[in-house]
Structures are given as structure tokens and as C-alpha cells.
Design an enzyme around this catalytic site. Sequence first.
Site, short mmCIF file in Angstrom:
data_model
loop_
_atom_site.label_atom_id
_atom_site.label_comp_id
_atom_site.label_asym_id
_atom_site.label_seq_id
_atom_site.Cartn_x
_atom_site.Cartn_y
_atom_site.Cartn_z
CG HIS A 1 0.13 0.52 -4.82
ND1 HIS A 1 0.12 0.24 -6.15
CD2 HIS A 1 -0.25 -0.79 -4.36
CE1 HIS A 1 -0.04 -1.24 -6.42
NE2 HIS A 1 -0.11 -1.75 -5.24
CB THR B 1 -0.82 0.13 1.16
OG1 THR B 1 -1.72 -1.18 1.19
CG2 THR B 1 -1.58 1.29 1.36
#
Length: 354
Positions: free
Chosen positions: A43, A40
Site C-alpha cells: 500500500h 502495508t
Amino acid sequence: MKSLRKPAPGPGLELHESKPAAPGPGEVLIRVKATGVCGTDLHIDEWTPSYHFMTSALPVTIGHEFSGEVASWGEGVTGLAPGQLVTVRPSVVCGRCAACRARDFDACTTRQGIGVMRHGAFADWVVVPARNCVPVPAGMDPLVAALAEPLSVSLEAVRTGGVKAGDRVLVLGPGNIGQGIALFAREAGAAQVVVAGHGDAPRMAVLRRLGFDDLVDVADIGLEKGLAPYLDAGHFDVVIEATGASAVVAPALKVLKSHGVLVITGIHAAPVAIDLTALVRRHQTLRGSYRSPESAWPDVVAFMGRHQALLRHMITHRVPLSRAGEGFALARNRTATKVMVQPDAEWAEESVAP
């Protein structure tokens, strides 16, 4: 204090200097001990389209896999002691929606993520809701305690797949989540756990140290050919995908037995084509798995307490907060299984890796 922030929409992060925030009612100030680098976070750094929803929260300090010591707290907080080591559930419920009013917190409709929509733990200090703090056993290594969140994801995937004693389980993806899935599948009594990767030699080496021998690298031969020796004994009862690579979904269904379960845990950036006719005729089940319920966290902490020495193998690198970018690079190129970022005061010039 130092913190690693997403300053604005677009690629990139920045180190920021500010004063620690004071905890409000129901909140705790945590002195961060260790924060794991997650997909995460990568990203968010790259600003992939699926994270544009964060725009309204920027600038925000990222980091959601962490442990730390209780430093102080606001009005109404009880049950925590100064210096107590805790891990933290990163999903913050609103307390106002119909589900929260019914105390069905797992169904909260307006939750926010620590390190995503509110300030997180790539920092020296972080303020979190007291109800999100999960105490860990005395003497637990803070680095291991920071594995609780990804391990909760792995446990949920195994439970979603209904893995039971005697099952043959295939795990697609040998990263941190896949390694945790393998561990919990073994804990559930699986007769065989096979892990497949794609050019993942460093992570396969970690799996061997975790006690897994049925490892397949399909980089040059493809999934079906790589798994052929295992398919001689029959197709898999449960297949759990932890890659985020859409190309593995169709082959995964082909190696899954009739009435078997395929669990998807990866975040996929594009639609995936599935042969629904074959799925129907073979009575296969496709399930998604994401965050774990709050009730699972004590089980994860208990597992960490039983297997602390084993879990330490998953922490392959650590870096100081001032050099967090180096840790992100290690995670991005798949050199590492889990990179831990620590406040500069907590860090020493050495790797945890063998």
C-alpha cells in the site's frame, strides 16, 4: 548502507545509500537479517489514500516485519548482548501521553510505526528502541523470527474471536495472516478449521503443507456455494476475515451461526454494507482486530520455538535487498505467501519455496 525508501508522496520506492545511524539513549542498532514483505508495504508503494498520513515522515525507510542481531546500543540500555538475535515490535510508544505515564503502553495515543513513521528494516541496519526488542531462542532461524509480527496479528484475531476447544472456524483469506489464524485456531483446540480463498492455489498449497485439508477456492462458485458441504454440519462458531475485500463481509455473516462472532482483520478501503437487522435478530457479534498487545509477543515467540519447522513453509520466497522490487511483485500477484528481503550479504541464490 542500502535502504528501501518512500522518498515522497506518490507511487514508488527507491534504493538509497547512506551511513547507518548511531543509536541514541535507549536505542539499539540492529544488523538486519530478514524483513518480510507485508500488505502495508504494498500500500505504501502504491500510495493508496489510507497511507497519506505518512507524508510528514517522508522520506522514510519502510519495512516492519523483521529480525536482526544486536550490534550496539546507546546510553541506558541493559539486558541485550552483542550478536543476540531479536525480533522487534514495530509499534513505538511515545512514553509521554497519559496512557504511557500510567504504563498502559497498549493505549498510547501518539504511537509511531517502525517502517511507517520512522525508519524501518528494508535496510542493512536499523535503529530501534531497546524496549521494542524481543529476544528469540538461541538457534532460531532468522527467517522464522521475522514472522513474529504477522503471527502476532493472527494470534490477536483468534483471541478476539474467542476461539475455544470444539469450535468450528472459518478463515477467509489464505495469505500469511490467514495461515497464521488457521494455525492459532488449531492451537486453541478448534474442532474444524476451514480456509476459503479466491484463485489462491499457491497459498492453498502452503496450507496443505501446514496440515490443513478443509480448503475451498470460491473463485468460480462463490462463498455460499463453496461452503455448502460444510454448512450441512451447521453454521460456523467463528468467522475471521483476512482478505480486505468488502464483498466477503455480507456472505460471512450468512454462514455464521446465531450468537457467533465475525472478526474483521483486513484493511478495507471503502465502506461495507451490512444487514444490521439480520445481525441483531441472530445475536451475532462483529469485532475488529488489529495489533496485538505487547504481552502477546512472548506467546508468539514461544509458539515459533515449538513450531519452527512448520512455520518455515510459510516463507515461500526470498530476495536480496538490491532486488526488493521483485519480491514486492511476487507478493502483489499472490504467487508468494511470505517474501523475505535480506541484505545482499545475507542472501543466497536460491528460493525457500518447494
